[in-house]
Design a protein around this motif. Structure first.
Motif, PDB file in Angstrom:
ATOM      1  N   THR A  27     -10.024 -74.286 -21.616  1.00  0.00           N
ATOM      2  CA  THR A  27     -10.005 -74.744 -22.995  1.00  0.00           C
ATOM      3  C   THR A  27      -9.101 -75.940 -23.234  1.00  0.00           C
ATOM      4  O   THR A  27      -8.608 -76.120 -24.321  1.00  0.00           O
ATOM      5  CB  THR A  27      -9.524 -73.599 -23.895  1.00  0.00           C
ATOM      6  N   ASP A  81     -16.811 -78.444 -32.819  1.00  0.00           N
ATOM      7  CA  ASP A  81     -15.520 -78.159 -33.434  1.00  0.00           C
ATOM      8  C   ASP A  81     -15.576 -78.430 -34.928  1.00  0.00           C
ATOM      9  O   ASP A  81     -14.981 -77.681 -35.720  1.00  0.00           O
ATOM     10  CB  ASP A  81     -14.420 -79.015 -32.786  1.00  0.00           C
ATOM     11  N   GLN A  93     -13.367 -72.937 -26.884  1.00  0.00           N
ATOM     12  CA  GLN A  93     -12.024 -73.121 -27.434  1.00  0.00           C
ATOM     13  C   GLN A  93     -11.022 -72.126 -26.883  1.00  0.00           C
ATOM     14  O   GLN A  93      -9.873 -72.455 -26.682  1.00  0.00           O
ATOM     15  CB  GLN A  93     -12.063 -73.026 -28.967  1.00  0.00           C
TER      16      GLN A  93
END
Lengths: 255, 255, 255, 255, 255, 255, 255
Positions: free
Chosen positions: D10, E84, D125
């Motif tokens: 990540t 994101d 993430q």
């Protein structure tokens, strides 16, 4: 190879060794440790002796102790890291108390030793905790088997001994004790004679004369465990000095 | 490559090997271990023998044991790390007791062996715990199948044997046993003959004469498991000595 | 690069490969493994055959098995790590039992295979657990689709085959089976002919004559799964020997 | 630098890239993968086509599928790692069922695609899980917007396409489709013409003739999603062959 | 040094920098990203503009959006990683809805921006999660303070701007906007003039002519936020073209 | 050595230093930070001043603030990382509110400072979180002790000062303040004189003339804390300019 | 070797040392620390003295204290890291209060010291937390044993001293105290004489004249613990100066 594998607590080396456990033993026998301990038993008594070198001159010698009472009838001497010793003694007392509460009678010395060894074994298998750098010698007089000496080490072994020693001078002390006991399982005499023998062993191994505030003695008999008072220790040391003096004079002169 | 991959417990090497498991086996067969064990069975009995080299002279030989009773009818001999052995025996006893409580009858030896192997398998797959460095040989007399010998190793394998050996001299002991048993699945005779055979195997493999306090023997028959007393072990060793003497004399002289 | 990335279980290499999964496959096909397995199906039967090389001479051959019954109608052969195989079989049985309890009928073979592959997939995505180093070949006779063969591998793939092989000689076995089956989806004949064909494939691939205690055969028909008895296996092997003999004699002499 | 940073799932590289995500994409387009997929839509239909190269000859081609039905009106084609595909399809079905149960109507295709992309984003993430090495192309006919094609990739992007391709030949397939569609948002014709066009694209990109068991086709219209039967696929392939033949003959001869 | 310290998300470098945060910013301004965004405000309106380069020709331009409505009166433009961005927008909407439910009125734009920055700060302090590689520009018309523009970046800063830009051409865009605004806090005119100004900035910075499907415009006035329709965007682009043409003709010829 | 030990947050270096804590301090005094702060007290007032360099020209200067009100009677100035500052201020306000709710009166400034330092200490001892890269200067007028200035730094120290400065020019500012205060514990005059003195210190240390939108001033007196308005700040700056002018003219000419 | 093993908090080095613990001690005796502390006892009193070098000139000397009251009858002086000291003092107070609440009387000083050492031991055995870089010297007058001095260090040792010192000048201070006390366990006189002696020790060791705001003195007698006021400290320092003057004059002149 050892550069890497010894960094991980619970991992075998290619030779099947657990380095961390071996390093923890160095915390007991290494040159930067201060305690040598002895355990001896006769038919009626078992004693433990600790020789402690004081780290600094201003230390109150009474506050540094390596002999602890675990239960009314079990005592022990700890060699190695002092803080780790305190942690293990605390655990031992708690286990002994718990056993007494649950079962209504005192924990036998062998059961307690096994239990503590089991706790140490966990430190050698799981990650996140290092093994304790301390060797524990437990003594007790068993109703059935008489005086017993158990030693629990960082490798989580729990072994019964006729006589035992731990610390940087372990090797010399064991040699002395082996010579004295020979094949007998018990030394002769009451606890005074045992203490006398132990102190002589320390004298021989350390090649020095012991001071009364550097020596601790714990005795267990049929009535339970107690530490000798400073006065009693002094008497023991005085007797030893006389014995050595007499022995030396009675020795024929060798050219 | 092996510099790195063997540091991580649960990871395959490029050749599909699990190094940690192989290293754990070294804790059993490596030169710094002290125990050699044997298991043999006849039509009515199974025995386990452990030859233990005492680490120090002052050790009470009785306190170092490698033969344990798991349940009334199951016994075992452990080879390898003593603390790991104690941990696995404790687990085995707890599994056996749990089974008895749940099902009302004793756990069969094969079920227990499988269960212990399953526990070991978890140590080889998950992170955070190393495998146990110990080989366990379980014996029992099954009502249906007769005497059985199972061996559970750090790789988590559980295999039934006609006769088995573990320890640094494993190879020599197996060679001896293979020669004696040939293709038969059972050795002949009662437990005394089995013990005799096992001691001779140890004599041959170790090239030394065994002392009675270095040998432990566990026997299981239709009535359950028991360890031989020191006296019985002495008798076995005496018989073996006579046998060897007779054998040597009866051998024709070879120039 | 591969020095590093292959140490982390769940991470892609720059080429998009998962090294740990590939290494786990080596635990099945690597030269230090002992099992070769085969699965074949005809219109009415499916069989699995395992050829096991015994690790030691004193092993009781019956205790080393690679063919397991999962539910009354599903059997499997495992190739690769024996302890991992046992772990996966235990899981498979538990899944099958759970399904039966929940739904009131037996789990279909394809559903079980998919479920086991899903479990394996988790081992390839998450950290902290290595993939299982075992290939599982499941057989069953489906009420609707007839005999089916599924193979679940460490990469978590679940594929149906007309015939399949696993183990160090996988390549040679597959070549043999492909030659025999050609484009047909089913082999001819009853389970005896299937077993005969499988044993011949092993004979050819291993370039050796099989012993009856090295071969296990599992058969599934409309009435469920069962392992052949030792006697039945012997008969199969004997038939194969005759066939080969006849075949050789009937072959025209080639100079 | 990339030696190190790409090992940590990540973490951004100094150039602001997430290597693990890029490596996961290689699991789709890398040379060691087997699937090429296409999605095309016309005014009334959307189709997905998968070209699968069978890993081994004995595989039952039916058991390897890359086209799945998610809900009555949504289908998808998966390119990349087969086990990861199965995991994502399982999740997609569960999300669709959950939505239907909660809201009383079927999940719209764009909502489902967004949801799956959100799940993938978490894998990019957080630590401890690798991204899934699979590209998912979802098709559905929306009551309001008509046929729609969404693609969800390991980088967690969710993009609507007029026509799309995934797999090792992605580049060639896209070039073909771009040439055919030009600036139009929809291709012409019913699903047969769409399938025809898709198969020709595969023919051109792979420079080979497709076999019926290597091709899967999924069609979605106003009445929902279904996979074509083997027979229907054969018909499509046959039509394509004729078309090519005719085209070649009608082409003026070029010297 | 940077070889190592930048691998650990939450650790300061010797110079007091957090490398991961700086690398995350590269995901916005790096050359492999596609979005440039602008925010401008006048006395009554605030607008956001996104210029998106389509990754592939077959993509449906409508499905790639970088302008989102968070609440009736708050809109935003996202620059950087699209997945994101989606994750942060989802979080923003959830925070806005939660606030409205708890307090009975809409969350003010500055409160929401601060909240999102606080969430980002956690990603820069704790291990196990990387920072989000996205810059969020929020616009709203505050009852009290009028039009406001806030930008939240991966370093978790939340800053109010008179005009702002993000993306690979951030530097050029800011230079253009600074020249146009001078020391004024607000640009002149209604939203059409703002959009006109923004598009010209993009034209100048990118040195290219914008296509209508590459540009998105979001406008917020006293009545809330809305995205311009494709037709409105086309009108804006057409006006810009005319302006440029006129400007060029009216420019005196420079030799 | 420092290559490695500084990567692990909570570990001592061989010299007994905690590198991470020292690096976090660099986030305050490093050359890539923008804030310089001052705190001064007289017998009746304490003030904090922040000099902020705006990162970009288009930023609304009002949105970047380094002076915060924690409770009615406590204010603070933050130097270092802006997002970390916001996190610590949020925590401080929450602690202050919690205290007020529990005890019915406002938290004293020294109690709050100690509490925040304790929170910071945890970040320096435990793994998984970095220390906050921010220095917090709290001011308040205590009923008993009068004006007090406390500074809490990343090393978790909480120290009371007569006057204090933080930021890249910390050294120069402290030198100036030390020269002005001499051995006195309090500066003379009301808050206007304090502000005047602080601004002159900044002028001297930064060798530049301050703009009103680059300076923030917070004042605490017996009636509580408040930030000066922009107009008041302008007045302060104007007074300083006059003072400097007068001072320069009145200085005797030095050849 | 030490390059690596000292990075892991709870791991033994090959010599059986715990490096992290030794490094933590450097935080007390290292050259970058500022505090020297002394503890002395007479028959009726025990005192602790801290000599603190102020880090900066503008610090309010009162806010930097190294002498803390733990309970009405126990005080302590902390040497080493100030934030760690605060954390340990907070814990000590909480333990003392808890004990008082549970048992109805105050915790004895030795019990508290042991308890704090036990807490420190945990930091040396478990991962994830570093040891505290602080040495704590506790003093109290025990009803039974009179004045006692205990020192708890990062190695988790808890030792009773007749007189003790900590800090960079530990060695020189101990030498001075040893010379003054000789073999006596208690120094002579009331607390004024003890303070006088301590200040002279600091004078000698530091080779400087102490300022009253650099010295803190804590006294414990039968009525409990209290810190001396600034005025009392000044008196002590003045007396010391006179003593030195007189001593110097009365010294015979040595050529």
């Amino acid at each position: 190879m050892s550069d890497y594998t010894d960094r991980y607590i619970t991992v075998f080396s290619p030779e099947g060794r657990l380095f961390q456990v071996e390093y923890a033993s160095k915390a007991i026998t290494g040159s930067n440790t201060y305690v040598n301990s002895i355990g001896i038993r006769s038919k009626d008594y078992a004693i433990v002796i600790a020789y402690k070198r004081l780290p600094e001159k201003l230390v109150d010698p009474i506050s540094i102790t390596h002999i602890f009472q675990i239960s009314p009838s079990i005592g022990c001497v700890m060699a190695g890291s002092v803080p780790d010793a305190r942690a293990l003694v605390t655990r031992a007392r708690s286990e002994a108390a718990e056993f007494h509460k649950t079962n209504g009678y005192e924990i036998p010395c062998n059961a307690l030793s096994q239990r503590l060894a089991n706790i140490n074994q966990v430190y050698t298998q799981r990650a996140h905790m290092r093994p304790l750098g301390v060797a524990m010698t437990l003594i007790s007089v068993d109703d059935e088997f008489g005086p017993r000496i158990f030693k629990v080490n960082p490798a989580a072994e729990c072994i019964e001994y006729n006589a035992v020693a731990s610390g940087p001078k372990e090797h010399q002390l064991l040699t002395y004790l082996e010579r004295k006991l020979g094949d007998r399982r018990y030394a002769f005499g009451n606890w005074r004679r045992l203490a006398n023998m132990g102190v002589k062993a320390l004298n021989a191994a350390l090649a020095t004369t012991l001071e009364s505030d550097e020596v601790e003695v714990g005795v267990v008999g049929i009535n339970g465990f107690r530490k000798l008072t400073l006065r009693e220790v002094k008497n023991v040391l005085r007797d030893v000095k006389w014995d050595i003096l007499i022995e030396r004079e009675s020795r024929p002169c060798v050219v």
